[in-house]
Write an enzyme that holds these catalytic residues in place. Structure first.
Site, PDB file in Angstrom:
ATOM      1  N   GLY A  29      -3.569   5.568  -0.578  1.00  0.00           N
ATOM      2  CA  GLY A  29      -3.153   4.346  -1.242  1.00  0.00           C
ATOM      3  C   GLY A  29      -1.651   4.203  -1.126  1.00  0.00           C
ATOM      4  O   GLY A  29      -0.949   5.121  -0.701  1.00  0.00           O
ATOM      5  N   TYR A  30      -1.173   3.035  -1.517  1.00  0.00           N
ATOM      6  CA  TYR A  30       0.251   2.734  -1.384  1.00  0.00           C
ATOM      7  C   TYR A  30       0.867   2.506  -2.755  1.00  0.00           C
ATOM      8  O   TYR A  30       0.424   1.654  -3.515  1.00  0.00           O
ATOM      9  CB  TYR A  30       0.456   1.524  -0.468  1.00  0.00           C
ATOM     10  CG  TYR A  30       0.097   1.890   0.942  1.00  0.00           C
ATOM     11  CD1 TYR A  30       1.057   2.372   1.815  1.00  0.00           C
ATOM     12  CD2 TYR A  30      -1.222   1.854   1.377  1.00  0.00           C
ATOM     13  CE1 TYR A  30       0.722   2.775   3.096  1.00  0.00           C
ATOM     14  CE2 TYR A  30      -1.570   2.250   2.662  1.00  0.00           C
ATOM     15  CZ  TYR A  30      -0.590   2.711   3.510  1.00  0.00           C
ATOM     16  OH  TYR A  30      -0.931   3.128   4.773  1.00  0.00           O
ATOM     17  N   ILE A  31       1.876   3.307  -3.054  1.00  0.00           N
ATOM     18  CA  ILE A  31       2.625   3.166  -4.297  1.00  0.00           C
ATOM     19  C   ILE A  31       3.588   1.995  -4.149  1.00  0.00           C
ATOM     20  O   ILE A  31       3.825   1.243  -5.089  1.00  0.00           O
ATOM     21  CB  ILE A  31       3.373   4.470  -4.626  1.00  0.00           C
ATOM     22  CG1 ILE A  31       2.350   5.577  -4.915  1.00  0.00           C
ATOM     23  CG2 ILE A  31       4.323   4.276  -5.795  1.00  0.00           C
ATOM     24  CD1 ILE A  31       2.950   6.953  -5.059  1.00  0.00           C
ATOM     25  N   ASN A 143      -2.323   0.526   8.433  1.00  0.00           N
ATOM     26  CA  ASN A 143      -3.089   0.938   7.253  1.00  0.00           C
ATOM     27  C   ASN A 143      -2.631   0.217   6.000  1.00  0.00           C
ATOM     28  O   ASN A 143      -3.427  -0.105   5.125  1.00  0.00           O
ATOM     29  CB  ASN A 143      -3.013   2.448   7.041  1.00  0.00           C
ATOM     30  CG  ASN A 143      -3.900   3.212   8.004  1.00  0.00           C
ATOM     31  OD1 ASN A 143      -5.013   2.795   8.293  1.00  0.00           O
ATOM     32  ND2 ASN A 143      -3.417   4.323   8.504  1.00  0.00           N
TER      33      ASN A 143
END
Length: 150
Positions: A29-31, A143
């Site tokens: 996931g991406y912060i 992504n």
């Protein structure tokens, strides 16, 4: 550190090859994803990683990756990432190069992307018969953009 990476869509025939290989489950996931610069958290197998990537310049960009405790990575995914992308990664050696084959799951089921890291943008490599088309410069296959469909 510089990451120089090429991405390819592959033919379904590759599934007949990778089914005999060991794989690692990846959740990521991406912060943060701001102006092409990302902070990503990932679990890969039983390890956790925090990765900071700079904005792309062609097929190159700055990348800094740090191993973190698996449990911390899981908590970061749960508490700081609104979406989590799931895929299975297979490593396949072609010629003298390691190709990373990602088979996506969930809403991205059916998508298969092969990635190849190079030492320079001009480095030559063998293109396997299972490669369909290159998508290195196509932002829809990053992504950080694919996760929006996850």
């Amino acid at each position: 550190m510089k990451e120089i990476e090429r991405k390819f869509l592959v033919k379904d025939e590759l599934l007949d090859v990778v089914k005999y290989l060991q794989s690692k489950k990846i959740r990521q996931g991406y912060i943060s994803d701001l102006d092409g610069k990302t902070v990503r958290v990932r679990t890969k197998g039983d390890k956790g990683y925090l990765t900071i990537k700079g904005k792309n310049s062609g097929i190159s960009r700055d990348e800094f990756e740090y191993e973190i405790p698996f449990e911390d990575a899981g908590q970061l995914l749960l508490n700081f990432c609104s979406k989590v992308l799931e895929k299975e990664r297979f490593d396949l050696i072609v010629g003298e190069k390691k190709w990373e084959i990602d088979i996506f799951h969930g809403k991205l089921e059916g998508l298969i992307i092969a990635e190849l890291e190079l030492g320079s943008e001009e480095e030559a490599f063998e293109v396997p018969s299972w490669v369909r088309e290159e998508v290195s410069g196509d932002v829809q296959y990053y992504n950080s953009n694919l996760i929006q469909k996850a």
